[in-house]
Motif scaffolding. Structure first.
Motif, PDB file in Angstrom:
ATOM      1  N   GLU A  27      -3.564  75.164  -2.861  1.00  0.00           N
ATOM      2  CA  GLU A  27      -2.603  74.205  -3.269  1.00  0.00           C
ATOM      3  C   GLU A  27      -2.213  73.058  -2.264  1.00  0.00           C
ATOM      4  N   CYS A  28      -2.855  73.337  -1.196  1.00  0.00           N
ATOM      5  CA  CYS A  28      -2.373  72.493   0.110  1.00  0.00           C
ATOM      6  C   CYS A  28      -3.052  71.148   0.343  1.00  0.00           C
ATOM      7  N   VAL A  29      -2.618  69.932   0.732  1.00  0.00           N
ATOM      8  CA  VAL A  29      -3.019  68.761   0.949  1.00  0.00           C
ATOM      9  C   VAL A  29      -4.609  68.947   1.584  1.00  0.00           C
ATOM     10  N   GLY A  33      -4.980  69.755  -2.524  1.00  0.00           N
ATOM     11  CA  GLY A  33      -3.868  69.973  -3.296  1.00  0.00           C
ATOM     12  C   GLY A  33      -2.918  68.920  -2.979  1.00  0.00           C
ATOM     13  N   ALA A  34      -1.594  69.288  -3.186  1.00  0.00           N
ATOM     14  CA  ALA A  34      -0.325  68.321  -3.220  1.00  0.00           C
ATOM     15  C   ALA A  34       0.657  68.818  -2.225  1.00  0.00           C
ATOM     16  N   VAL A  35       0.558  69.930  -1.760  1.00  0.00           N
ATOM     17  CA  VAL A  35       1.755  70.584  -0.806  1.00  0.00           C
ATOM     18  C   VAL A  35       1.317  70.169   0.641  1.00  0.00           C
ATOM     19  N   GLN A  78       5.543  66.974  -4.843  1.00  0.00           N
ATOM     20  CA  GLN A  78       4.453  67.591  -4.380  1.00  0.00           C
ATOM     21  C   GLN A  78       4.505  69.239  -4.133  1.00  0.00           C
ATOM     22  N   ARG A  79       5.823  69.845  -4.845  1.00  0.00           N
ATOM     23  CA  ARG A  79       5.961  71.010  -4.812  1.00  0.00           C
ATOM     24  C   ARG A  79       4.939  71.835  -5.334  1.00  0.00           C
ATOM     25  N   SER A  80       4.985  73.100  -5.070  1.00  0.00           N
ATOM     26  CA  SER A  80       3.897  74.310  -5.487  1.00  0.00           C
ATOM     27  C   SER A  80       3.966  74.574  -6.874  1.00  0.00           C
TER      28      SER A  80
END
Ligand code: SF4
Ligand code: SF4
Length: 125
Positions: A27-29, A33-35, A78-80
């Motif tokens: 989920e990390c950038v 991902g976005a977080v 951007q939260r998980s």
């Protein structure tokens, strides 16, 4: 976003400063991902946690404000998935005992179910 009068989270924030907020590292950038990676810390081979929630006392590095007064998530969009799936009690009519537990840790009472569910807001945004 709903106003503080109908969104109890805006004057709470307890869950962001009580639990370890972990989720799949994908989920990390950096991996699509976005977080933001800089706000996470590894907690296992496949999982990261929001920075600051891996320790006790916990407090997410993305949380601004005072617990039980006025708070804001600085990475709300951007939260998980863990954050997105954690609902305040009685949102959509469901009780969340973990919400109660986090609030209790800060001396806050549990949220009450709506007296008129048909007139209550459908969900906290
Ligand atoms: S990312 Fe935002 S919603 Fe998630 S724990 Fe941190 S402050 Fe709370
Ligand atoms: S989900 Fe519950 S504990 Fe978390 S901020 Fe909202 S009211 Fe507080």
């Amino acid at each position: 976003m709903l106003s503080a009068s109908v969104n109890p989270c805006l004057s709470c924030g307890a869950c962001c400063a009580h639990f370890r907020v972990s989720f799949f590292w994908g989920e990390c950038v950096s991996v699509g991902g976005a977080v933001p990676d800089a706000l996470t810390v590894p907690v296992g081979p496949y999982h990261v946690a929001m920075l600051g929630t891996e320790t006790r006392p916990a407090r997410c590095a993305g949380l601004l404000g005072d617990i039980g007064a006025a708070v804001r998530c600085t990475l709300y969009a951007q939260r998980s998935s863990t954050c997105r799936e954690f609902e305040a009690s009685w949102v959509d009519g469901q009780h969340n005992p973990h919400c109660d537990a986090a609030r209790a840790a800060y001396g806050l009472p549990p949220l009450n179910p709506p007296l008129r569910p048909d007139l209550s807001p459908g969900r906290v945004a």
